[in-house]
Design a protein around this motif. Sequence first.
Motif, PDB file in Angstrom:
ATOM      1  N   ALA A 133      10.334  45.738 -41.528  1.00 55.67           N
ATOM      2  CA  ALA A 133       9.344  44.614 -41.626  1.00 55.67           C
ATOM      3  C   ALA A 133      10.428  43.656 -41.350  1.00 55.67           C
ATOM      4  CB  ALA A 133       9.023  44.627 -43.153  1.00 55.67           C
ATOM      5  N   ILE A 134      11.539  43.496 -41.582  1.00 54.36           N
ATOM      6  CA  ILE A 134      12.392  42.341 -41.448  1.00 54.36           C
ATOM      7  C   ILE A 134      12.617  42.204 -39.770  1.00 54.36           C
ATOM      8  CG2 ILE A 134      14.854  41.781 -41.368  1.00 54.36           C
ATOM      9  CD1 ILE A 134      15.106  43.089 -44.257  1.00 54.36           C
ATOM     10  N   ILE A 151      10.882  38.633 -37.384  1.00 51.29           N
ATOM     11  CA  ILE A 151      11.548  37.699 -36.294  1.00 51.29           C
ATOM     12  C   ILE A 151      10.536  37.155 -35.452  1.00 51.29           C
ATOM     13  CG2 ILE A 151      13.279  37.493 -34.753  1.00 51.29           C
ATOM     14  CD1 ILE A 151      14.633  39.775 -36.187  1.00 51.29           C
ATOM     15  N   THR A 152       9.534  37.578 -35.009  1.00 47.95           N
ATOM     16  CA  THR A 152       8.698  37.136 -34.035  1.00 47.95           C
ATOM     17  C   THR A 152       7.269  36.875 -34.840  1.00 47.95           C
ATOM     18  OG1 THR A 152       7.541  39.266 -33.495  1.00 47.95           O
ATOM     19  CG2 THR A 152       9.501  38.450 -32.161  1.00 47.95           C
ATOM     20  N   ILE A 153       6.713  35.398 -34.131  1.00 46.81           N
ATOM     21  CA  ILE A 153       5.401  35.398 -34.842  1.00 46.81           C
ATOM     22  C   ILE A 153       4.450  36.622 -34.728  1.00 46.81           C
ATOM     23  CG2 ILE A 153       3.616  33.627 -34.426  1.00 46.81           C
ATOM     24  CD1 ILE A 153       5.765  31.920 -35.277  1.00 46.81           C
ATOM     25  N   PRO A 198       2.160  39.787 -38.948  1.00 47.48           N
ATOM     26  CA  PRO A 198       1.156  40.585 -39.481  1.00 47.48           C
ATOM     27  C   PRO A 198       1.542  42.248 -39.665  1.00 47.48           C
ATOM     28  CG  PRO A 198       0.226  39.579 -37.734  1.00 47.48           C
ATOM     29  CD  PRO A 198       1.468  39.304 -37.553  1.00 47.48           C
ATOM     30  N   PHE A 199       2.631  42.641 -38.771  1.00 44.30           N
ATOM     31  CA  PHE A 199       2.942  43.982 -38.733  1.00 44.30           C
ATOM     32  C   PHE A 199       4.010  44.216 -39.660  1.00 44.30           C
ATOM     33  CE2 PHE A 199       1.404  43.381 -34.421  1.00 44.30           C
ATOM     34  CZ  PHE A 199       0.294  44.134 -34.579  1.00 44.30           C
ATOM     35  N   ALA A 200       4.908  43.136 -39.989  1.00 42.56           N
ATOM     36  CA  ALA A 200       5.518  43.067 -40.973  1.00 42.56           C
ATOM     37  C   ALA A 200       5.069  43.177 -42.298  1.00 42.56           C
ATOM     38  CB  ALA A 200       6.764  41.809 -40.954  1.00 42.56           C
TER      39      ALA A 200
END
Length: 124
Positions: A89-90, A94-96, A100-102
């Motif tokens: 998740a971290i 980092i990316t926009i 949602p996946f984080a």
Amino acid sequence: MRTLLNIIWLVLSGFWLFLGYAAAALVMFILIVTIPWGIAAWRIGVYSLWPFGKTIVDKPNAGVWSVLGNIIWVILAGWWLALAHITSAIALAITIIGIPFAWANLKMVPVALLPLGKDIVDQP
């Protein structure tokens, strides 16, 4: 939309998380006494491959044995699988596009820690 999210998820983190769950399931199956935890690890591993469009609900008939089983699970494998979800998740946050996946990874932490007494169902 769910299919697209699942495909991106599979490439970014789903496959690697599945391998972690599969390793935990294999160890649990080898130890024979821990086969119920192996089944739970495999079930959640398959869920971690394709999570969008499914949800986790509490089983209404889960009792004391699920609580005791979850305590043993946390000691044996739950903590490092939850740590894998948090780490993933971290990295995804980092990316926009990865946010949602984080968030999906963070939603899977409770079931990684306490899988017994949970059921995976399709969302309406």
